[in-house]
Design an enzyme around this catalytic site. Structure first.
Site, PDB file in Angstrom:
ATOM      1  N   ASP A   9       1.704   7.985 -37.210  1.00  0.00           N
ATOM      2  CA  ASP A   9       0.512   7.192 -37.494  1.00  0.00           C
ATOM      3  C   ASP A   9      -0.588   7.571 -36.503  1.00  0.00           C
ATOM      4  O   ASP A   9      -0.438   8.519 -35.707  1.00  0.00           O
ATOM      5  CB  ASP A   9       0.838   5.688 -37.513  1.00  0.00           C
ATOM      6  CG  ASP A   9       1.116   5.123 -36.114  1.00  0.00           C
ATOM      7  OD1 ASP A   9       1.186   5.899 -35.134  1.00  0.00           O
ATOM      8  OD2 ASP A   9       1.272   3.888 -36.009  1.00  0.00           O
ATOM      9  N   HIS A  10      -1.686   6.819 -36.526  1.00  0.00           N
ATOM     10  CA  HIS A  10      -2.830   7.135 -35.651  1.00  0.00           C
ATOM     11  C   HIS A  10      -2.472   7.014 -34.175  1.00  0.00           C
ATOM     12  O   HIS A  10      -3.064   7.679 -33.337  1.00  0.00           O
ATOM     13  CB  HIS A  10      -3.996   6.198 -35.972  1.00  0.00           C
ATOM     14  CG  HIS A  10      -3.643   4.747 -35.837  1.00  0.00           C
ATOM     15  ND1 HIS A  10      -2.864   4.104 -36.779  1.00  0.00           N
ATOM     16  CD2 HIS A  10      -3.906   3.839 -34.875  1.00  0.00           C
ATOM     17  CE1 HIS A  10      -2.698   2.842 -36.393  1.00  0.00           C
ATOM     18  NE2 HIS A  10      -3.301   2.656 -35.236  1.00  0.00           N
ATOM     19  N   CYS A  66       5.061   7.150 -33.428  1.00  0.00           N
ATOM     20  CA  CYS A  66       4.051   6.100 -33.531  1.00  0.00           C
ATOM     21  C   CYS A  66       3.766   5.639 -32.097  1.00  0.00           C
ATOM     22  O   CYS A  66       4.105   6.345 -31.148  1.00  0.00           O
ATOM     23  CB  CYS A  66       4.485   4.966 -34.466  1.00  0.00           C
ATOM     24  SG  CYS A  66       5.894   3.985 -33.938  1.00  0.00           S
ATOM     25  N   GLY A  67       3.152   4.486 -31.929  1.00  0.00           N
ATOM     26  CA  GLY A  67       2.829   4.057 -30.578  1.00  0.00           C
ATOM     27  C   GLY A  67       4.061   3.882 -29.715  1.00  0.00           C
ATOM     28  O   GLY A  67       4.103   4.296 -28.559  1.00  0.00           O
ATOM     29  N   THR A  68       5.067   3.250 -30.282  1.00  0.00           N
ATOM     30  CA  THR A  68       6.315   2.978 -29.555  1.00  0.00           C
ATOM     31  C   THR A  68       7.492   3.828 -30.031  1.00  0.00           C
ATOM     32  O   THR A  68       8.529   3.870 -29.361  1.00  0.00           O
ATOM     33  CB  THR A  68       6.729   1.512 -29.744  1.00  0.00           C
ATOM     34  OG1 THR A  68       6.909   1.287 -31.157  1.00  0.00           O
ATOM     35  CG2 THR A  68       5.678   0.562 -29.198  1.00  0.00           C
ATOM     36  N   GLY A  69       7.384   4.399 -31.211  1.00  0.00           N
ATOM     37  CA  GLY A  69       8.527   5.070 -31.835  1.00  0.00           C
ATOM     38  C   GLY A  69       9.482   4.100 -32.505  1.00  0.00           C
ATOM     39  O   GLY A  69      10.513   4.522 -33.032  1.00  0.00           O
ATOM     40  N   GLY A  71       8.496   1.147 -34.781  1.00  0.00           N
ATOM     41  CA  GLY A  71       8.163   0.759 -36.152  1.00  0.00           C
ATOM     42  C   GLY A  71       8.447   1.871 -37.146  1.00  0.00           C
ATOM     43  O   GLY A  71       8.997   1.630 -38.238  1.00  0.00           O
ATOM     44  N   HIS A  99      26.641  11.645 -31.091  1.00  0.00           N
ATOM     45  CA  HIS A  99      27.478  10.501 -31.447  1.00  0.00           C
ATOM     46  C   HIS A  99      27.084   9.840 -32.760  1.00  0.00           C
ATOM     47  O   HIS A  99      27.958   9.368 -33.492  1.00  0.00           O
ATOM     48  CB  HIS A  99      27.435   9.443 -30.334  1.00  0.00           C
ATOM     49  CG  HIS A  99      28.144   9.861 -29.085  1.00  0.00           C
ATOM     50  ND1 HIS A  99      28.522   8.974 -28.099  1.00  0.00           N
ATOM     51  CD2 HIS A  99      28.558  11.083 -28.653  1.00  0.00           C
ATOM     52  CE1 HIS A  99      29.137   9.616 -27.120  1.00  0.00           C
ATOM     53  NE2 HIS A  99      29.157  10.905 -27.424  1.00  0.00           N
ATOM     54  N   ASN A 100      25.779   9.746 -33.018  1.00  0.00           N
ATOM     55  CA  ASN A 100      25.307   9.019 -34.212  1.00  0.00           C
ATOM     56  C   ASN A 100      24.943   9.953 -35.358  1.00  0.00           C
ATOM     57  O   ASN A 100      24.577   9.477 -36.425  1.00  0.00           O
ATOM     58  CB  ASN A 100      24.065   8.167 -33.883  1.00  0.00           C
ATOM     59  CG  ASN A 100      24.202   7.379 -32.595  1.00  0.00           C
ATOM     60  OD1 ASN A 100      23.358   7.482 -31.704  1.00  0.00           O
ATOM     61  ND2 ASN A 100      25.267   6.595 -32.466  1.00  0.00           N
ATOM     62  N   ARG A 110       2.694   6.112 -26.753  1.00  0.00           N
ATOM     63  CA  ARG A 110       2.177   5.242 -25.705  1.00  0.00           C
ATOM     64  C   ARG A 110       3.193   5.034 -24.577  1.00  0.00           C
ATOM     65  O   ARG A 110       2.864   4.411 -23.555  1.00  0.00           O
ATOM     66  CB  ARG A 110       1.795   3.888 -26.311  1.00  0.00           C
ATOM     67  CG  ARG A 110       0.604   3.992 -27.261  1.00  0.00           C
ATOM     68  CD  ARG A 110       0.336   2.696 -27.996  1.00  0.00           C
ATOM     69  NE  ARG A 110      -0.863   2.793 -28.845  1.00  0.00           N
ATOM     70  CZ  ARG A 110      -1.159   1.961 -29.834  1.00  0.00           C
ATOM     71  NH1 ARG A 110      -0.347   0.958 -30.126  1.00  0.00           N
ATOM     72  NH2 ARG A 110      -2.254   2.111 -30.542  1.00  0.00           N
ATOM     73  N   ARG A 133      36.022  11.105 -33.410  1.00  0.00           N
ATOM     74  CA  ARG A 133      36.031   9.655 -33.533  1.00  0.00           C
ATOM     75  C   ARG A 133      34.719   9.097 -34.086  1.00  0.00           C
ATOM     76  O   ARG A 133      34.670   7.957 -34.533  1.00  0.00           O
ATOM     77  CB  ARG A 133      36.323   9.018 -32.180  1.00  0.00           C
ATOM     78  CG  ARG A 133      35.216   9.173 -31.144  1.00  0.00           C
ATOM     79  CD  ARG A 133      35.664   8.720 -29.772  1.00  0.00           C
ATOM     80  NE  ARG A 133      34.582   8.681 -28.799  1.00  0.00           N
ATOM     81  CZ  ARG A 133      34.111   9.749 -28.140  1.00  0.00           C
ATOM     82  NH1 ARG A 133      34.645  10.945 -28.363  1.00  0.00           N
ATOM     83  NH2 ARG A 133      33.136   9.609 -27.266  1.00  0.00           N
ATOM     84  N   HIS A 134      33.674   9.901 -34.058  1.00  0.00           N
ATOM     85  CA  HIS A 134      32.364   9.412 -34.506  1.00  0.00           C
ATOM     86  C   HIS A 134      32.196   9.450 -36.020  1.00  0.00           C
ATOM     87  O   HIS A 134      31.319   8.778 -36.559  1.00  0.00           O
ATOM     88  CB  HIS A 134      31.250  10.240 -33.857  1.00  0.00           C
ATOM     89  CG  HIS A 134      31.315  10.251 -32.364  1.00  0.00           C
ATOM     90  ND1 HIS A 134      31.136   9.118 -31.601  1.00  0.00           N
ATOM     91  CD2 HIS A 134      31.585  11.260 -31.491  1.00  0.00           C
ATOM     92  CE1 HIS A 134      31.274   9.421 -30.320  1.00  0.00           C
ATOM     93  NE2 HIS A 134      31.552  10.710 -30.223  1.00  0.00           N
ATOM     94  N   ARG A 137      32.682   6.071 -37.790  1.00  0.00           N
ATOM     95  CA  ARG A 137      31.644   5.104 -37.398  1.00  0.00           C
ATOM     96  C   ARG A 137      30.332   5.402 -38.130  1.00  0.00           C
ATOM     97  O   ARG A 137      29.659   4.486 -38.614  1.00  0.00           O
ATOM     98  CB  ARG A 137      31.445   5.154 -35.880  1.00  0.00           C
ATOM     99  CG  ARG A 137      32.687   4.686 -35.133  1.00  0.00           C
ATOM    100  CD  ARG A 137      32.675   5.067 -33.670  1.00  0.00           C
ATOM    101  NE  ARG A 137      33.928   4.678 -33.026  1.00  0.00           N
ATOM    102  CZ  ARG A 137      34.292   5.082 -31.823  1.00  0.00           C
ATOM    103  NH1 ARG A 137      33.502   5.865 -31.115  1.00  0.00           N
ATOM    104  NH2 ARG A 137      35.449   4.690 -31.316  1.00  0.00           N
TER     105      ARG A 137
HETATM  106  C1  RB5 Z   1      -0.028   0.796 -34.037  1.00  0.00           C
HETATM  107  O1  RB5 Z   1      -0.974   0.038 -33.337  1.00  0.00           O
HETATM  108  C2  RB5 Z   1       1.380   0.487 -33.527  1.00  0.00           C
HETATM  109  O2  RB5 Z   1       1.716  -0.813 -33.826  1.00  0.00           O
HETATM  110  C3  RB5 Z   1       2.380   1.461 -34.105  1.00  0.00           C
HETATM  111  O3  RB5 Z   1       2.017   2.758 -33.790  1.00  0.00           O
HETATM  112  C4  RB5 Z   1       3.810   1.320 -33.590  1.00  0.00           C
HETATM  113  O4  RB5 Z   1       3.848   1.262 -32.202  1.00  0.00           O
HETATM  114  C5  RB5 Z   1       4.624   0.287 -34.224  1.00  0.00           C
HETATM  115  O5  RB5 Z   1       5.831   0.189 -33.980  1.00  0.00           O
END
Ligand code: RB5
Length: 151
Positions: A9-10, A66-69, A71, A99-100, A110, A133-134, A137
Site C-alpha cells: 500500500d502507500h 504495508c506500514g506495519t506488515g 494488515g 517451520h511454517n 514504518r 515434524r512440521h 502442523r
Molecule cells: C496505513 O496507514 C496503515 O494502516 C497500513 O499500511 C498498515 O500498517 C496496516 O496494517
C-alpha cells in the site's frame, strides 16, 4: 532464482520498490502488483493481489509491505493456500520458511529499515521448508476453514 509477486500500500510502497529492485539485482523475476505511488490505497487489495498470484502458482513466493506488515498479512492469509508471515528480523524470516512453510513474507516500512528488510528477505528466500515434524502442523493450518467462526 524465483518468481516473486510483490505488493504494497502507500505506507509500504517505498520499501517495496527498494526490495523489488534488490530482488531483480539478485536475478529474481518479480511481478509487481503495485501500488506505484504515494496516493492512499487500501492494503487488503494488494495483499489479495499478491496472495492470488501465489495461490494460482503464477508466483512461487510473495512479498507484501504495508506500514506495519500486519494488515496486508491478515488480508493475504484469507486466500487458501497462502501462509503469510509478518517478520521484523532475519531469524523470524528464516524460521517461518523452515517451520511454517510460509510462502509470503510481509514487512512493515514504518518498523523495519531497508537494510534489515533486505537481509530478512534474503534469509526467507534462502531458507527451505524442513518438512519432518512440521508437515502435519502445516497441513492442519491449511485444513482450517476460512472464516469458520463467522459461519
Ligand atoms: C496505513 O496507514 C496503515 O494502516 C497500513 O499500511 C498498515 O500498517 C496496516 O496494517
Amino acid at each position: 532464482m524465483a518468481l516473486i509477486a510483490a505488493g504494497a500500500d502507500h505506507a509500504g510502497v517505498q520499501l517495496k520498490d527498494v526490495l523489488v529492485a534488490h530482488l531483480r539485482e539478485l536475478g529474481h523475476d518479480v511481478v509487481d502488483c503495485g501500488t506505484h505511488g504515494l496516493d492512499r490505497v487500501d492494503y487488503p487489495d494488494f495483499g489479495e493481489a499478491v496472495a492470488r498470484k501465489v495461490a494460482a502458482g503464477e508466483a512461487e513466493l510473495g512479498l507484501c509491505v504495508c506500514g506495519t506488515g500486519i494488515g496486508i498479512a491478515i488480508a493475504a492469509n484469507k486466500v487458501p493456500g497462502v501462509r503469510a508471515a509478518t517478520v521484523h528480523d532475519v531469524t523470524s524470516a528464516r524460521l517461518t520458511r523452515e517451520h511454517n512453510d510460509a510462502n509470503v513474507i510481509c514487512l512493515g516500512e514504518r518498523l523495519v529499515g531497508p537494510e534489515l528488510a533486505k537481509e530478512s528477505l534474503e534469509a526467507f528466500l534462502e531458507a527451505t521448508f524442513e518438512e519432518g515434524r512440521h508437515v502435519a502442523r502445516v497441513a492442519k493450518i491449511d485444513a482450517l476453514l476460512p472464516n469458520e467462526s463467522a459461519q
